[in-house]
Design a protein around this motif. Sequence first.
Motif, short mmCIF file in Angstrom:
data_model
loop_
_atom_site.label_atom_id
_atom_site.label_comp_id
_atom_site.label_asym_id
_atom_site.label_seq_id
_atom_site.Cartn_x
_atom_site.Cartn_y
_atom_site.Cartn_z
N TRP A 58 44.86 -49.72 20.40
CA TRP A 58 46.25 -49.40 20.69
C TRP A 58 46.73 -49.99 22.01
N SER A 59 45.81 -50.25 22.94
CA SER A 59 46.23 -50.73 24.25
C SER A 59 46.88 -52.11 24.17
N ALA A 60 46.70 -52.81 23.07
CA ALA A 60 47.31 -54.13 22.90
C ALA A 60 48.83 -54.02 22.73
N ASN A 61 49.32 -52.89 22.26
CA ASN A 61 50.76 -52.71 22.01
C ASN A 61 51.24 -51.46 22.77
N LYS A 62 51.32 -51.56 24.08
CA LYS A 62 51.65 -50.40 24.91
C LYS A 62 53.05 -49.83 24.66
N PRO A 63 54.09 -50.65 24.44
CA PRO A 63 55.41 -50.06 24.19
C PRO A 63 55.43 -49.17 22.94
N LYS A 64 54.77 -49.62 21.88
CA LYS A 64 54.73 -48.82 20.65
C LYS A 64 53.91 -47.55 20.87
N LEU A 65 52.80 -47.66 21.61
CA LEU A 65 51.98 -46.49 21.92
C LEU A 65 52.79 -45.47 22.71
N LYS A 66 53.62 -45.95 23.63
CA LYS A 66 54.46 -45.05 24.43
C LYS A 66 55.43 -44.28 23.53
N GLU A 67 56.01 -44.97 22.57
CA GLU A 67 56.94 -44.32 21.64
C GLU A 67 56.21 -43.29 20.76
N CYS A 68 55.02 -43.65 20.31
CA CYS A 68 54.25 -42.72 19.48
C CYS A 68 53.87 -41.47 20.28
N ARG A 69 53.49 -41.66 21.53
CA ARG A 69 53.15 -40.51 22.37
C ARG A 69 54.36 -39.62 22.62
N LYS A 70 55.53 -40.24 22.74
CA LYS A 70 56.76 -39.47 22.92
C LYS A 70 57.02 -38.61 21.68
N ASP A 71 56.80 -39.19 20.49
CA ASP A 71 56.96 -38.43 19.25
C ASP A 71 55.98 -37.26 19.18
N VAL A 72 54.73 -37.51 19.59
CA VAL A 72 53.71 -36.46 19.56
C VAL A 72 54.12 -35.30 20.46
N LYS A 73 54.62 -35.63 21.64
CA LYS A 73 55.03 -34.59 22.58
C LYS A 73 56.20 -33.79 22.03
N ALA A 74 57.14 -34.49 21.38
CA ALA A 74 58.31 -33.83 20.80
C ALA A 74 57.90 -32.89 19.67
N LYS A 75 56.88 -33.27 18.91
CA LYS A 75 56.42 -32.44 17.80
C LYS A 75 55.47 -31.34 18.25
N GLY A 76 54.94 -31.44 19.46
CA GLY A 76 54.04 -30.42 19.98
C GLY A 76 52.65 -30.47 19.38
N LEU A 77 52.20 -31.64 18.97
CA LEU A 77 50.87 -31.76 18.38
C LEU A 77 49.80 -31.74 19.46
N ALA A 78 48.61 -31.24 19.11
CA ALA A 78 47.51 -31.17 20.07
C ALA A 78 46.20 -31.44 19.35
N GLY A 79 45.21 -31.82 20.13
CA GLY A 79 43.86 -32.01 19.60
C GLY A 79 43.78 -33.17 18.64
N ASP A 80 42.96 -33.00 17.61
CA ASP A 80 42.76 -34.07 16.63
C ASP A 80 44.05 -34.44 15.91
N GLU A 81 44.90 -33.45 15.67
CA GLU A 81 46.16 -33.74 14.97
C GLU A 81 46.97 -34.75 15.76
N ARG A 82 46.94 -34.69 17.08
CA ARG A 82 47.66 -35.64 17.92
C ARG A 82 47.14 -37.05 17.71
N TRP A 83 45.82 -37.20 17.70
CA TRP A 83 45.23 -38.53 17.56
C TRP A 83 45.47 -39.11 16.17
N PHE A 84 45.41 -38.28 15.15
CA PHE A 84 45.66 -38.78 13.80
C PHE A 84 47.12 -39.19 13.64
N TYR A 85 48.03 -38.46 14.29
CA TYR A 85 49.44 -38.85 14.22
C TYR A 85 49.66 -40.18 14.92
N ILE A 86 49.05 -40.35 16.09
CA ILE A 86 49.20 -41.62 16.82
C ILE A 86 48.62 -42.77 16.00
#
Length: 93
Positions: A58-86
Amino acid sequence: MVRQLVCAAAVLLVAGALQSASAQTAAAPAGTPPAATEAKPGKLKLTAQKLKDMKAKWSANKPKLKECRKDVKAKGLAGDERWFYIEECMGKS
């Protein structure tokens, strides 16, 4: 005295039933391959090595990773569910 004997007999019956039930479920079926008994990927715990591999990819595409992390935070995901969503988010075009 009779009540104590009846209770002891009931305890022995329950213990015997539990022992036989656990003995039946402890043996794995001989004809089942190991892959058929695995759980869904979403239910497995992530290993540290797999997580490192995913982060490196994922580090190869940092802007997209940043957007995905923003979505995860908005959805309130944690733990393994967070990583699978990303992982799913990074796989999208």
